[in-house]
Design a protein around this motif. Structure first.
Motif, PDB file in Angstrom:
ATOM      1  N   ASP A  64      -7.132   1.172  18.387  1.00 21.71           N
ATOM      2  CA  ASP A  64      -6.276   2.275  18.805  1.00 21.71           C
ATOM      3  C   ASP A  64      -5.207   2.521  17.743  1.00 21.71           C
ATOM      4  N   VAL A  65      -5.344   3.627  17.021  1.00 21.02           N
ATOM      5  CA  VAL A  65      -4.382   3.993  15.976  1.00 21.02           C
ATOM      6  C   VAL A  65      -3.452   5.069  16.525  1.00 21.02           C
ATOM      7  N   ASN A  66      -2.160   4.905  16.320  1.00 21.34           N
ATOM      8  CA  ASN A  66      -1.191   5.894  16.781  1.00 21.34           C
ATOM      9  C   ASN A  66      -0.036   5.978  15.791  1.00 21.34           C
ATOM     10  N   LYS A  67       0.967   6.762  16.177  1.00 21.85           N
ATOM     11  CA  LYS A  67       2.089   7.033  15.275  1.00 21.85           C
ATOM     12  C   LYS A  67       2.844   5.767  14.885  1.00 21.85           C
ATOM     13  N   THR A  68       2.842   4.767  15.756  1.00 20.64           N
ATOM     14  CA  THR A  68       3.655   3.576  15.499  1.00 20.64           C
ATOM     15  C   THR A  68       2.942   2.495  14.695  1.00 20.64           C
ATOM     16  N   MET A 110       0.857  -1.186   0.000  1.00 18.22           N
ATOM     17  CA  MET A 110       0.000   0.000   0.000  1.00 18.22           C
ATOM     18  C   MET A 110       0.889   1.230   0.000  1.00 18.22           C
ATOM     19  N   ASN A 111       0.913   1.987  -1.121  1.00 17.08           N
ATOM     20  CA  ASN A 111       1.795   3.144  -1.180  1.00 17.08           C
ATOM     21  C   ASN A 111       1.162   4.355  -0.524  1.00 17.08           C
ATOM     22  N   PHE A 112       1.934   5.444  -0.497  1.00 14.02           N
ATOM     23  CA  PHE A 112       1.460   6.620   0.246  1.00 14.02           C
ATOM     24  C   PHE A 112       0.206   7.212  -0.380  1.00 14.02           C
ATOM     25  N   LYS A 113       0.147   7.266  -1.712  1.00 12.69           N
ATOM     26  CA  LYS A 113      -1.024   7.861  -2.360  1.00 12.69           C
ATOM     27  C   LYS A 113      -2.292   7.092  -2.009  1.00 12.69           C
ATOM     28  N   GLU A 114      -2.187   5.769  -1.992  1.00 14.36           N
ATOM     29  CA  GLU A 114      -3.347   4.952  -1.633  1.00 14.36           C
ATOM     30  C   GLU A 114      -3.753   5.188  -0.183  1.00 14.36           C
ATOM     31  N   MET A 115      -2.744   5.262   0.699  1.00 10.09           N
ATOM     32  CA  MET A 115      -3.029   5.477   2.110  1.00 10.09           C
ATOM     33  C   MET A 115      -3.611   6.870   2.353  1.00 10.09           C
ATOM     34  N   LEU A 116      -3.081   7.869   1.628  1.00 13.31           N
ATOM     35  CA  LEU A 116      -3.592   9.238   1.758  1.00 13.31           C
ATOM     36  C   LEU A 116      -5.041   9.311   1.305  1.00 13.31           C
ATOM     37  N   LYS A 117      -5.344   8.640   0.193  1.00 14.29           N
ATOM     38  CA  LYS A 117      -6.717   8.640  -0.313  1.00 14.29           C
ATOM     39  C   LYS A 117      -7.671   7.966   0.673  1.00 14.29           C
ATOM     40  N   LEU A 118      -7.236   6.851   1.247  1.00 12.24           N
ATOM     41  CA  LEU A 118      -8.071   6.135   2.204  1.00 12.24           C
ATOM     42  C   LEU A 118      -8.284   6.959   3.464  1.00 12.24           C
ATOM     43  N   ALA A 119      -7.209   7.582   3.974  1.00 10.99           N
ATOM     44  CA  ALA A 119      -7.317   8.416   5.169  1.00 10.99           C
ATOM     45  C   ALA A 119      -8.199   9.627   4.905  1.00 10.99           C
ATOM     46  N   SER A 153       0.075  -0.225   9.552  1.00 13.16           N
ATOM     47  CA  SER A 153      -0.515  -1.559   9.640  1.00 13.16           C
ATOM     48  C   SER A 153      -2.033  -1.471   9.796  1.00 13.16           C
ATOM     49  N   ALA A 154      -2.531  -0.473  10.533  1.00 15.05           N
ATOM     50  CA  ALA A 154      -3.975  -0.319  10.720  1.00 15.05           C
ATOM     51  C   ALA A 154      -4.669  -0.010   9.396  1.00 15.05           C
ATOM     52  N   MET A 155      -4.063   0.871   8.600  1.00 19.59           N
ATOM     53  CA  MET A 155      -4.651   1.239   7.313  1.00 19.59           C
ATOM     54  C   MET A 155      -4.604   0.073   6.334  1.00 19.59           C
ATOM     55  N   GLU A 156      -3.515  -0.699   6.400  1.00 15.75           N
ATOM     56  CA  GLU A 156      -3.412  -1.848   5.504  1.00 15.75           C
ATOM     57  C   GLU A 156      -4.437  -2.923   5.861  1.00 15.75           C
ATOM     58  N   ARG A 157      -4.688  -3.083   7.160  1.00 18.05           N
ATOM     59  CA  ARG A 157      -5.730  -4.032   7.573  1.00 18.05           C
ATOM     60  C   ARG A 157      -7.092  -3.590   7.058  1.00 18.05           C
ATOM     61  N   LEU A 158      -7.343  -2.282   7.104  1.00 16.34           N
ATOM     62  CA  LEU A 158      -8.615  -1.765   6.600  1.00 16.34           C
ATOM     63  C   LEU A 158      -8.726  -2.012   5.100  1.00 16.34           C
ATOM     64  N   GLN A 159      -7.643  -1.795   4.368  1.00 18.73           N
ATOM     65  CA  GLN A 159      -7.664  -2.013   2.930  1.00 18.73           C
ATOM     66  C   GLN A 159      -7.975  -3.476   2.608  1.00 18.73           C
ATOM     67  N   VAL A 160      -7.309  -4.392   3.337  1.00 17.39           N
ATOM     68  CA  VAL A 160      -7.557  -5.822   3.128  1.00 17.39           C
ATOM     69  C   VAL A 160      -9.013  -6.158   3.423  1.00 17.39           C
ATOM     70  N   SER A 161      -9.550  -5.566   4.496  1.00 18.54           N
ATOM     71  CA  SER A 161     -10.940  -5.819   4.878  1.00 18.54           C
ATOM     72  C   SER A 161     -11.903  -5.341   3.798  1.00 18.54           C
ATOM     73  N   ASP A 163       5.117  -8.765   9.628  1.00 13.34           N
ATOM     74  CA  ASP A 163       4.816  -7.554  10.366  1.00 13.34           C
ATOM     75  C   ASP A 163       5.888  -6.544   9.962  1.00 13.34           C
ATOM     76  N   LEU A 164       5.657  -5.897   8.844  1.00  7.36           N
ATOM     77  CA  LEU A 164       6.621  -4.943   8.297  1.00  7.36           C
ATOM     78  C   LEU A 164       6.062  -3.529   8.335  1.00  7.36           C
ATOM     79  N   SER A 165       5.132  -3.293   9.261  1.00  7.13           N
ATOM     80  CA  SER A 165       4.484  -1.984   9.325  1.00  7.13           C
ATOM     81  C   SER A 165       5.461  -0.872   9.694  1.00  7.13           C
ATOM     82  N   GLU A 166       6.546  -1.209  10.382  1.00  9.34           N
ATOM     83  CA  GLU A 166       7.522  -0.186  10.773  1.00  9.34           C
ATOM     84  C   GLU A 166       8.662  -0.038   9.770  1.00  9.34           C
ATOM     85  N   MET A 167       8.662  -0.869   8.748  1.00  6.62           N
ATOM     86  CA  MET A 167       9.717  -0.774   7.738  1.00  6.62           C
ATOM     87  C   MET A 167       9.444   0.414   6.828  1.00  6.62           C
ATOM     88  N   PRO A 168      10.417   1.294   6.637  1.00 10.59           N
ATOM     89  CA  PRO A 168      10.204   2.454   5.759  1.00 10.59           C
ATOM     90  C   PRO A 168       9.966   2.008   4.320  1.00 10.59           C
TER      91      PRO A 168
END
Length: 468
Positions: free
Chosen positions: A71-75, A1-10, A79-87, A136-141
């Motif tokens: 609970d969504v936070n900076k860390t 999930m790239n930034f543009k996709e995540m930005l659009k979803l958010a 991963s939270a957004m990717e779970r939503l996309q999969v759902s 679990d690569l949610s923290e990988m840049p």
């Protein structure tokens, strides 16, 4: 999930909740967070106060938490957004997939955004079972511009996949490209493992929290795979023996003390030493990759091929790869860019910093090559200060001595100063070498030109303060 996709979803979530789209600062906070930037850094880029960024971030995480039901936070926002996309994707597919069957609806009824959907052939209807992959690569840049590191990439790949090394440390001075190399590596080899995990140790500092998080990942995925009624959690090493895992720990230096020689654990993190010893000594099929400014004290710089432990100290880019950075910054007019690259040791961050300064001020880049000028932009000084402040007083003394020398010097020459004993000097040199703050050729030592200039500038500033 790239930034543009995540930005659009958010943006859709925020609009649904507030009736307004993401503003520029909210988008900047999301972008900066995904790039692992601090609120301070985001504020600097956006030219506003850190408190404003922190408040906007808090409000944004609250909105996302309410809408996502967790609970969504900076860390964990990625991963939270990717779970939503999969759902969301799963819900769409379920509208077109027969319950208990993998048959897609007939001709003329293709699921949206899923091209070329046809009833599966006999060959694809019963695929061979494959190894389950848990990540679990949610923290990988995200992988940005990756400059040629073919040799280093091949070395790490060989150590991990062919030589089955248990513990690898990837070290280097700040900005040299350790994390970028590791991201490229993980992207290439992650499918060779049942589990691929990336953690940043400023987010999981304590050993209990770190191990608990890993064990939870293992136990939950095993429960999903086998559906046992009672799944007993095992010690971490048992999971590493049972499964083939690739575990990356970034910013390993956060475990170690400032003001001490390299690799000394902070008191509350001493138990990591025992964990790393277990990883090294016990039989298992997993690999830990440690990334940071300095390795643990018990990990030697020089290792034998007969041991399952390795160290790779990353150096600067070659001229061709570093030249790409200068061209990207509009400095293609330099007649002899090799001198500038050599001066900044092919360090990607250092070159980007000085190239940006040259570009913004309109300085003739070729003019800098005349008198060996070394520019220290403020952002570069901030980076150097972080590493300088971590060193012990003994190391600072040795660097100060080296900063006065125009040529590489040996131990005998440094001892002539008479301020440092031979034992202390050798320990300091070893520590500085492990921190990648000095260069060694044969038995001679020198400071990198950029660091030498920084120490001279710092000394001059302190002298001016004292004279006032």
């Amino acid at each position: 999930m790239n930034f543009k996709e995540m930005l659009k979803l958010a943006d859709g979530i925020v609009f649904e909740k507030t009736g307004q789209h993401l503003d520029d600062l909210q988008a900047a906070v999301l972008r900066g967070t995904l790039q692992r930037e601090t609120y301070k850094h985001i504020a600097k880029d956006f030219d506003c106060s850190e408190s404003s960024v922190r408040q906007v971030g808090s409000q944004l995480w609250q909105i996302l938490s309410e809408e996502l039901g967790e609970d969504v936070n900076k860390t964990n926002v990625r991963s939270a957004m990717e779970r939503l996309q999969v759902s969301l994707f799963s819900n769409v597919v379920q509208d077109y997939v027969g319950v208990g069957s993998i048959n897609i609806c007939g001709e003329g009824r293709h699921p949206p955004d899923i091209p070329n959907s046809h009833p599966p052939s006999q060959e694809t209807a019963n695929p061979q079972p494959t190894k389950t992959l848990h990540q679990d690569l949610s923290e990988m840049p995200e992988l940005g511009n990756f400059f040629d590191r073919t040799s280093s990439l091949q070395t790490l790949t060989t150590w991990i996949l062919q030589q089955n090394c248990h513990l690898i440390t990837l070290t280097g001075i700040s900005g040299i490209g350790k994390t970028s190399l590791a991201v490229q590596l993980v992207q290439q080899i992650k499918h060779e493992f049942e589990y691929a995990v990336w953690y940043t140790l400023d987010e999981f500092p304590t050993i209990d929290k770190f191990q608990s998080n890993l064990i939870q990942l293992f136990s939950q995925s095993e429960k999903q795979d086998s559906s046992p009624t009672n799944q007993k959690r095992l010690p971490l090493i048992k999971y590493l023996q049972k499964h083939r895992c690739l575990i990356v720990l970034d910013d390993i230096h956060n475990l170690f003390c400032s003001g001490e020689l390299a690799g000394k654990y902070k008191p509350q993190y001493e138990e990591y030493r025992s964990l790393f010893k277990q990883i090294e000594k016990l039989s298992h099929q997993s690999c830990f990759l440690l990334i940071g400014w300095e390795p643990p004290k018990e990990v030697p710089q020089l290792t034998s091929e007969n041991t399952p432990i390795r160290t790779l100290q990353l150096t600067g880019l070659d001229t061709a790869a570093a030249g790409e950075i200068l061209r990207d910054k509009g400095l293609a007019e330099i007649d002899n860019c090799e001198a500038l690259i050599h001066r900044y040791q092919g360090n990607p961050l250092w070159l980007k910093s000085v190239a940006t300064l040259i570009q913004e001020l309109g300085i003739g880049a070729n003019d800098l090559l005349i008198d060996d000028t070394i520019l220290l932009p403020e952002d570069l000084k901030d980076v150097l200060q972080q590493q300088y402040d971590r060193t012990s007083e003994l190391e600072k003394q040795v660097m100060s001595l080296l900063a006065t020398e125009n040529q590489p010097v040996n131990v005998a020459k440094l001892l002539q100063n008479g301020q440092i004993s031979s034992s202390d000097l050798l320990n300091a040199l070893q520590s500085l070498s492990r921190r990648c703050l000095i260069e060694k050729e044969a038995s001679f030592y020198t400071l990198p030109p950029v660091l030498k200039q920084y120490i001279k500038t710092r000394r001059s500033q302190l002298t001016n303060i004292d004279s006032e």
